[in-house]
Scaffold this motif. Sequence first.
Motif, PDB file in Angstrom:
ATOM      1  N   ASN A   1       0.828  -1.209   0.000  1.00 43.24           N
ATOM      2  CA  ASN A   1       0.000   0.000   0.000  1.00 43.24           C
ATOM      3  C   ASN A   1       0.861   1.258   0.000  1.00 43.24           C
ATOM      4  N   LEU A   2       2.000   1.206   0.693  1.00 45.95           N
ATOM      5  CA  LEU A   2       2.913   2.351   0.690  1.00 45.95           C
ATOM      6  C   LEU A   2       3.508   2.547  -0.705  1.00 45.95           C
ATOM      7  N   THR A   3       3.851   1.457  -1.373  1.00 47.68           N
ATOM      8  CA  THR A   3       4.378   1.536  -2.730  1.00 47.68           C
ATOM      9  C   THR A   3       3.334   2.111  -3.678  1.00 47.68           C
ATOM     10  N   ARG A   4       2.096   1.699  -3.513  1.00 47.50           N
ATOM     11  CA  ARG A   4       1.004   2.229  -4.330  1.00 47.50           C
ATOM     12  C   ARG A   4       0.830   3.726  -4.091  1.00 47.50           C
ATOM     13  N   LEU A   5       0.948   4.141  -2.836  1.00 45.66           N
ATOM     14  CA  LEU A   5       0.821   5.560  -2.502  1.00 45.66           C
ATOM     15  C   LEU A   5       1.959   6.365  -3.151  1.00 45.66           C
ATOM     16  N   MET A   6       3.167   5.813  -3.141  1.00 46.32           N
ATOM     17  CA  MET A   6       4.302   6.483  -3.780  1.00 46.32           C
ATOM     18  C   MET A   6       4.087   6.603  -5.294  1.00 46.32           C
ATOM     19  N   ALA A   7       3.549   5.547  -5.892  1.00 44.30           N
ATOM     20  CA  ALA A   7       3.269   5.584  -7.330  1.00 44.30           C
ATOM     21  C   ALA A   7       2.215   6.650  -7.638  1.00 44.30           C
TER      22      ALA A   7
ATOM     23  N   ILE B   1      11.357  -4.239 -13.633  1.00 43.54           N
ATOM     24  CA  ILE B   1      11.916  -2.924 -13.864  1.00 43.54           C
ATOM     25  C   ILE B   1      11.009  -1.917 -13.199  1.00 43.54           C
ATOM     26  N   GLY B   2      11.548  -0.802 -12.776  1.00 38.57           N
ATOM     27  CA  GLY B   2      10.679   0.143 -12.080  1.00 38.57           C
ATOM     28  C   GLY B   2      11.241   1.529 -12.040  1.00 38.57           C
ATOM     29  N   ILE B   3      10.345   2.473 -11.869  1.00 40.54           N
ATOM     30  CA  ILE B   3      10.739   3.862 -11.700  1.00 40.54           C
ATOM     31  C   ILE B   3       9.661   4.577 -10.911  1.00 40.54           C
ATOM     32  N   GLY B   4      10.077   5.355  -9.946  1.00 35.78           N
ATOM     33  CA  GLY B   4       9.119   6.117  -9.170  1.00 35.78           C
ATOM     34  C   GLY B   4       8.108   5.248  -8.454  1.00 35.78           C
ATOM     35  N   GLY B   5       8.541   4.072  -7.996  1.00 35.29           N
ATOM     36  CA  GLY B   5       7.621   3.207  -7.289  1.00 35.29           C
ATOM     37  C   GLY B   5       6.776   2.341  -8.196  1.00 35.29           C
TER      38      GLY B   5
ATOM     39  N   ILE C   1     -11.061 -10.808 -16.337  1.00 30.74           N
ATOM     40  CA  ILE C   1     -11.721 -11.448 -15.193  1.00 30.74           C
ATOM     41  C   ILE C   1     -11.962 -10.441 -14.077  1.00 30.74           C
ATOM     42  N   TYR C   2     -10.937  -9.634 -13.777  1.00 34.68           N
ATOM     43  CA  TYR C   2     -11.106  -8.606 -12.740  1.00 34.68           C
ATOM     44  C   TYR C   2     -12.180  -7.598 -13.136  1.00 34.68           C
ATOM     45  N   PHE C   3     -12.224  -7.262 -14.416  1.00 37.26           N
ATOM     46  CA  PHE C   3     -13.225  -6.310 -14.882  1.00 37.26           C
ATOM     47  C   PHE C   3     -14.642  -6.871 -14.718  1.00 37.26           C
ATOM     48  N   LYS C   4     -14.829  -8.132 -15.061  1.00 36.71           N
ATOM     49  CA  LYS C   4     -16.159  -8.742 -14.925  1.00 36.71           C
ATOM     50  C   LYS C   4     -16.575  -8.845 -13.462  1.00 36.71           C
ATOM     51  N   ASP C   5     -15.611  -9.123 -12.582  1.00 33.91           N
ATOM     52  CA  ASP C   5     -15.944  -9.286 -11.154  1.00 33.91           C
ATOM     53  C   ASP C   5     -16.123  -7.951 -10.438  1.00 33.91           C
ATOM     54  N   HIS C   6     -15.502  -6.882 -10.969  1.00 37.35           N
ATOM     55  CA  HIS C   6     -15.576  -5.557 -10.323  1.00 37.35           C
ATOM     56  C   HIS C   6     -15.887  -4.533 -11.413  1.00 37.35           C
ATOM     57  N   LEU C   7     -17.091  -4.627 -11.923  1.00 45.06           N
ATOM     58  CA  LEU C   7     -17.470  -3.964 -13.163  1.00 45.06           C
ATOM     59  C   LEU C   7     -17.381  -2.443 -13.104  1.00 45.06           C
ATOM     60  N   PHE C   8     -17.832  -1.838 -12.010  1.00 48.95           N
ATOM     61  CA  PHE C   8     -18.015  -0.388 -11.991  1.00 48.95           C
ATOM     62  C   PHE C   8     -16.784   0.392 -11.519  1.00 48.95           C
ATOM     63  N   ILE C   9     -16.091  -0.072 -10.483  1.00 53.34           N
ATOM     64  CA  ILE C   9     -14.979   0.707  -9.941  1.00 53.34           C
ATOM     65  C   ILE C   9     -13.644  -0.041  -9.977  1.00 53.34           C
ATOM     66  N   GLY C  10     -13.605  -1.269 -10.435  1.00 55.77           N
ATOM     67  CA  GLY C  10     -12.359  -2.000 -10.572  1.00 55.77           C
ATOM     68  C   GLY C  10     -11.750  -2.417  -9.245  1.00 55.77           C
ATOM     69  N   ILE C  11     -10.482  -2.826  -9.280  1.00 59.13           N
ATOM     70  CA  ILE C  11      -9.814  -3.355  -8.083  1.00 59.13           C
ATOM     71  C   ILE C  11      -8.904  -2.333  -7.408  1.00 59.13           C
ATOM     72  N   GLY C  12      -8.786  -1.139  -7.991  1.00 57.36           N
ATOM     73  CA  GLY C  12      -8.027  -0.090  -7.312  1.00 57.36           C
ATOM     74  C   GLY C  12      -6.763   0.323  -8.039  1.00 57.36           C
ATOM     75  N   PHE C  13      -6.332   1.563  -7.781  1.00 56.07           N
ATOM     76  CA  PHE C  13      -5.172   2.165  -8.425  1.00 56.07           C
ATOM     77  C   PHE C  13      -3.912   1.334  -8.202  1.00 56.07           C
ATOM     78  N   ASP C  14      -3.234   0.979  -9.298  1.00 54.33           N
ATOM     79  CA  ASP C  14      -1.947   0.287  -9.259  1.00 54.33           C
ATOM     80  C   ASP C  14      -1.996  -0.995  -8.429  1.00 54.33           C
ATOM     81  N   THR C  15      -3.102  -1.721  -8.551  1.00 55.32           N
ATOM     82  CA  THR C  15      -3.293  -2.944  -7.764  1.00 55.32           C
ATOM     83  C   THR C  15      -2.974  -4.199  -8.560  1.00 55.32           C
ATOM     84  N   PHE C  16      -3.262  -4.180  -9.860  1.00 54.45           N
ATOM     85  CA  PHE C  16      -3.111  -5.373 -10.689  1.00 54.45           C
ATOM     86  C   PHE C  16      -1.701  -5.950 -10.603  1.00 54.45           C
ATOM     87  N   ARG C  17      -0.695  -5.100 -10.715  1.00 56.30           N
ATOM     88  CA  ARG C  17       0.683  -5.603 -10.747  1.00 56.30           C
ATOM     89  C   ARG C  17       1.111  -6.217  -9.427  1.00 56.30           C
TER      90      ARG C  17
END
Length: 454
Positions: free
Chosen positions: A129-135, A315-319, A336-352
């Motif tokens: 979650n901290l890495t996601r916040l940095m991104a 590889i990475g840059i800026g988190g 699959i994630y889109f079908k299961d969470h149709l309207f708002i998805g699974i969250g910012f920078d979560t898939f990776r």
Amino acid sequence: MNNAEAFFNIKFFKYNIMLTFFAPLITYIFSFPVMLFSIARIEIGIFFFVTFVPIIAVMQKISEFPGGNNMADWMLIAMVFGWFVNVARERRGIIERSPVNAAVFLIVIYSVVNLIRGYTFMALPADINLTRLMAWKNYMILPLMYFITMNNLRDEKNIKLLIVCICLAMLAMDFNFYSTFRWIKAEHYSNDIRISGPFSFLGPNELGVFYSMYTFLLIGISYFMQDKKIKWLILFVSACNLYPILFSYSRAAYICMIAGLFLLGMIKDRKLLLLLVVLIIGYSYILPNSVVERIDSTFLGKATVIEESVTSNAIGIGGVSVDTVGRKELWDKAKIYFKDHLFIGIGFDTFRHVEGMITHSLYMKILAEQGLMGMLVFIIFIFVILRQGFILYLYAENSLYKGIGLGFFLCVSVHLVGSITGDQSLYYNLMLIYWVFMGIVAHLSSQLMVKRQS
């Protein structure tokens, strides 16, 4: 090796050392007075930021110096101070009105909502979650630079200087790429000869799309640039950019170039359509053999079909990190994630973080992480900025501004094409020029509409 070749190699080695060591050191040293000058003259900070931040290899070297990792943040703070100094000095509003503002605010607000959504998805560990916040924080550099540029870079002379800064940055990146690739034997294509050049730990696809985007930005401007010296500089840089585009061996970059030539031919210069037809028909006779083999997806006499190897090169840059793997599997998981969470998805920078790799498609990432709401926000955003760019191209009386409208329209369009099989949106190094010119287009198109209404 003859004397001329030895002399050239010695000179080339010296220039390469200068670029890889002395350039980061000098940039680091000069960043401190630039921060101070930016408070009084904010355009100085903008020029400095746009010149050096896209050169990832230089920024990575700067991060090794004391406090160098935070140089971009301190520069931004100095520019924000300069922004408020300008507002007080000129006694004007903080933010100029523009339709683009609403689209940018919509992007920012929904990214916050999406970031919070990620905290509630699968209860990810605190370090992730901290890495996601940095991104997210690094991503917010882009809208901040949009507002800084839009409200402070208004003089035609300063806009020309900005274009020169971009040209110089791209020349440095061209030289960096050439200094590495020139030692590689590239008679035939193989995955081993693909390099990232100045992008350090990013991939060849990101490099190829980057060059394609900003080459068409510059070419669009060149059609209306009346200053002959800057025009020839733009054309020279655009020609140099073809080298890393070709030898990135990125099929996404090649498709971007085709799309850019087609759009430019349809909108402005019909002769380019003929050039495009010649390239499509005769590419195997015009382009280098290794590039032809990459396009044909074969090598060594078109005998063997290349299979993209499945790797896990982080590889990475800026988190933000990237892992490469087969796109089909990634896209299937995103669906699959889109079908299961149709309207708002699974969250910012979560898939990776859940899958250990990115989607390798901006559109698939939006569907998986942001859902239908995020895709709607993205469509509104793209529609608004494309419209403002095209309006500026059609109706601007100033020839330079007309060229900026055309160049920005081409840049956004090429980025949309490149995003089908890639995703550069979170990398502020790659997208900085895009958002800075968005700010210029927003200001110029708003001023244009005020004149037309008066």
